[in-house]
Write a protein that holds these residues in place. Sequence first.
Motif, PDB file in Angstrom:
ATOM      1  N   LEU A 160       0.818  -1.198   0.000  1.00 28.44           N
ATOM      2  CA  LEU A 160       0.000   0.000   0.000  1.00 28.44           C
ATOM      3  C   LEU A 160       0.858   1.258   0.000  1.00 28.44           C
ATOM      4  CD1 LEU A 160      -2.785  -1.078   2.504  1.00 28.44           C
ATOM      5  CD2 LEU A 160      -2.869  -1.068   0.015  1.00 28.44           C
ATOM      6  N   THR A 161       1.877   1.289   0.861  1.00 24.30           N
ATOM      7  CA  THR A 161       2.755   2.454   0.903  1.00 24.30           C
ATOM      8  C   THR A 161       3.498   2.613  -0.413  1.00 24.30           C
ATOM      9  OG1 THR A 161       3.004   2.261   3.295  1.00 24.30           O
ATOM     10  CG2 THR A 161       4.667   3.542   2.116  1.00 24.30           C
ATOM     11  N   PHE A 162       3.978   1.505  -0.964  1.00 23.19           N
ATOM     12  CA  PHE A 162       4.681   1.562  -2.244  1.00 23.19           C
ATOM     13  C   PHE A 162       3.782   2.161  -3.320  1.00 23.19           C
ATOM     14  CE2 PHE A 162       6.264  -0.106  -6.272  1.00 23.19           C
ATOM     15  CZ  PHE A 162       7.620   0.115  -6.157  1.00 23.19           C
ATOM     16  N   GLY A 163       2.515   1.731  -3.357  1.00 24.89           N
ATOM     17  CA  GLY A 163       1.580   2.255  -4.346  1.00 24.89           C
ATOM     18  C   GLY A 163       1.326   3.736  -4.172  1.00 24.89           C
ATOM     19  N   ILE A 164       1.140   4.164  -2.930  1.00 21.17           N
ATOM     20  CA  ILE A 164       0.888   5.580  -2.664  1.00 21.17           C
ATOM     21  C   ILE A 164       2.091   6.433  -3.060  1.00 21.17           C
ATOM     22  CG2 ILE A 164       0.565   7.280  -0.831  1.00 21.17           C
ATOM     23  CD1 ILE A 164      -1.986   5.871  -1.519  1.00 21.17           C
ATOM     24  N   VAL A 165       3.291   5.943  -2.765  1.00 17.66           N
ATOM     25  CA  VAL A 165       4.490   6.697  -3.136  1.00 17.66           C
ATOM     26  C   VAL A 165       4.622   6.780  -4.656  1.00 17.66           C
ATOM     27  CG1 VAL A 165       7.003   6.781  -2.995  1.00 17.66           C
ATOM     28  CG2 VAL A 165       5.673   6.183  -0.983  1.00 17.66           C
ATOM     29  N   THR A 224      -5.556   1.187   4.106  1.00 15.35           N
ATOM     30  CA  THR A 224      -5.504   1.875   2.818  1.00 15.35           C
ATOM     31  C   THR A 224      -5.404   3.381   3.006  1.00 15.35           C
ATOM     32  OG1 THR A 224      -6.823   0.118   1.784  1.00 15.35           O
ATOM     33  CG2 THR A 224      -6.738   2.236   0.640  1.00 15.35           C
ATOM     34  N   LEU A 225      -6.168   3.908   3.943  1.00  8.74           N
ATOM     35  CA  LEU A 225      -6.262   5.357   4.114  1.00  8.74           C
ATOM     36  C   LEU A 225      -5.026   5.953   4.776  1.00  8.74           C
ATOM     37  CD1 LEU A 225      -8.164   7.744   3.685  1.00  8.74           C
ATOM     38  CD2 LEU A 225      -9.075   7.332   5.976  1.00  8.74           C
ATOM     39  N   ARG A 226      -4.409   5.216   5.697  1.00  9.41           N
ATOM     40  CA  ARG A 226      -3.313   5.776   6.493  1.00  9.41           C
ATOM     41  C   ARG A 226      -2.177   6.332   5.619  1.00  9.41           C
ATOM     42  NH1 ARG A 226      -2.275   1.530   8.975  1.00  9.41           N
ATOM     43  NH2 ARG A 226      -3.919   1.778  10.526  1.00  9.41           N
ATOM     44  N   PRO A 227      -1.595   5.531   4.717  1.00 10.55           N
ATOM     45  CA  PRO A 227      -0.500   6.090   3.909  1.00 10.55           C
ATOM     46  C   PRO A 227      -0.971   7.174   2.942  1.00 10.55           C
ATOM     47  CG  PRO A 227      -1.050   3.877   3.163  1.00 10.55           C
ATOM     48  CD  PRO A 227      -1.797   4.093   4.440  1.00 10.55           C
ATOM     49  N   ALA A 228      -2.235   7.089   2.506  1.00  9.24           N
ATOM     50  CA  ALA A 228      -2.751   8.115   1.593  1.00  9.24           C
ATOM     51  C   ALA A 228      -2.782   9.475   2.273  1.00  9.24           C
ATOM     52  CB  ALA A 228      -4.143   7.726   1.110  1.00  9.24           C
ATOM     53  N   LEU A 229      -3.233   9.504   3.524  1.00  8.78           N
ATOM     54  CA  LEU A 229      -3.305  10.778   4.244  1.00  8.78           C
ATOM     55  C   LEU A 229      -1.920  11.253   4.670  1.00  8.78           C
ATOM     56  CD1 LEU A 229      -6.497  10.280   6.425  1.00  8.78           C
ATOM     57  CD2 LEU A 229      -6.228  11.699   4.390  1.00  8.78           C
TER      58      LEU A 229
END
Length: 317
Positions: free
Chosen positions: A91-96, A117-122
Motif C-alpha cells: 500500500l505504501t509503495f503504491g501511494i508513493v 488503505t487510508l493511512r498512507p494516503a493521508l
Amino acid sequence: MSKIENPVKLEAARARMANARASRKKMDYPADVEARLEDVRQLVLAQFIDAGLSALKDGRKVGGHSDRYFSNKLVRGSLNIRDMILLNDYLTFGIVMVKANDADGMVAGACHSTADTLRPALQILKTAPGVKLVSAFFVMDTVFKDQGENGTFLFADCGLNQDPTPEELAAIADTSSRSFKSLIGPKPVIAMLSHSTKGSAKHALVDKVVEATRIAHEEYPHLTLDGELQLDAALVPSVAKSKAPGSPVNGHANVLIFPNLDAGNIGYKLVQRLGGAEAYGPMLQGIAKPVNDLSRGCSWQDIVGVVALTAVQAQLV
C-alpha cells in the motif's frame, strides 16, 4: 496494489485476458461489441509492477521513492533498511508511486482494511486543496432508471466517518456534489437523510441533520440540497409533495447523505443485495490524488468498475 494471490483479483484479470484471447477468433463484431473488446485489448496492454522486482530493475527509482516516503515521515535510517520497509508494504509503495507521478491513482482494499488503505494516503498525499474532510462514497447503479441520474445514485458516507458532526455532514455533502459532477451527471440533487421529515420526529439525531442542513445552506449556497428528509420524501415526488412541500429536492434526489456510518453502510448493502444494484466503492473523496478502497467482500466486477472510475478521477485531477 495488493497480493496477487487474491483469487478475486486473479478472476478479474483472467476474465479480461480470456475475452482478449477470444477476440482473435472472430473478426466481424457489432460496433458495440467491438468497442468493448477494444477496452479489453487496452487493459491487457497495462503495465504490471511488482514492488520487489522493480527494485531489482531500477534501484535508483525505488531509492528515490524511499527518500520521498521517509522524508515525508521524518524517519531516518540506512537506505537499505528503508527500502526493505517500503518494498514490503504494497500500500505504501503504491501511494508513493502516485505521489511520484509513476501512477495516476491506486485501488486497494480487497486484501486490506480501510484504515490500512487510508493511512498512507493521508500521510503522503494529504487532502486536496479546500477540502475539510476525507469521506467515502458509493456509486450505486440501480434498475430504477426513472430515479436518480438514469438510475444512478451517489451514497455518502458509507465507508469512513462513523458519526460525523453537523459540520462534517455539510462538508460531506459539498464534496459529494463534486464527485457526482465528475463521475455521474451535471446536477447533483442532495438529500440529507433522517428518520424524520421536516420536524416529524424529535431527537438529538434529527437535530444533527437539521443543523447540518443549515450549515450546508450557509456555507455552500450553490448546492441544491434539503433536509431533514426521510428516504421516501427524498425519492418519491408524490410523498415529497405531502411530507415536504416546497422542498428543492422535491422527490428527485440523486445524492443521499446518511446521518452516520451505520445507516450508510447498511443502506448501500440493502440496495445492493436486495435491490440488485451494482455498488462501486467505497470511493474516497477529498484526497489530493485518486485513491479508492474496495470492500473485502468485493467481486472481480467490483474491482474492474472501481478501477475504471479511478481512471476517470485521475483525468480530472
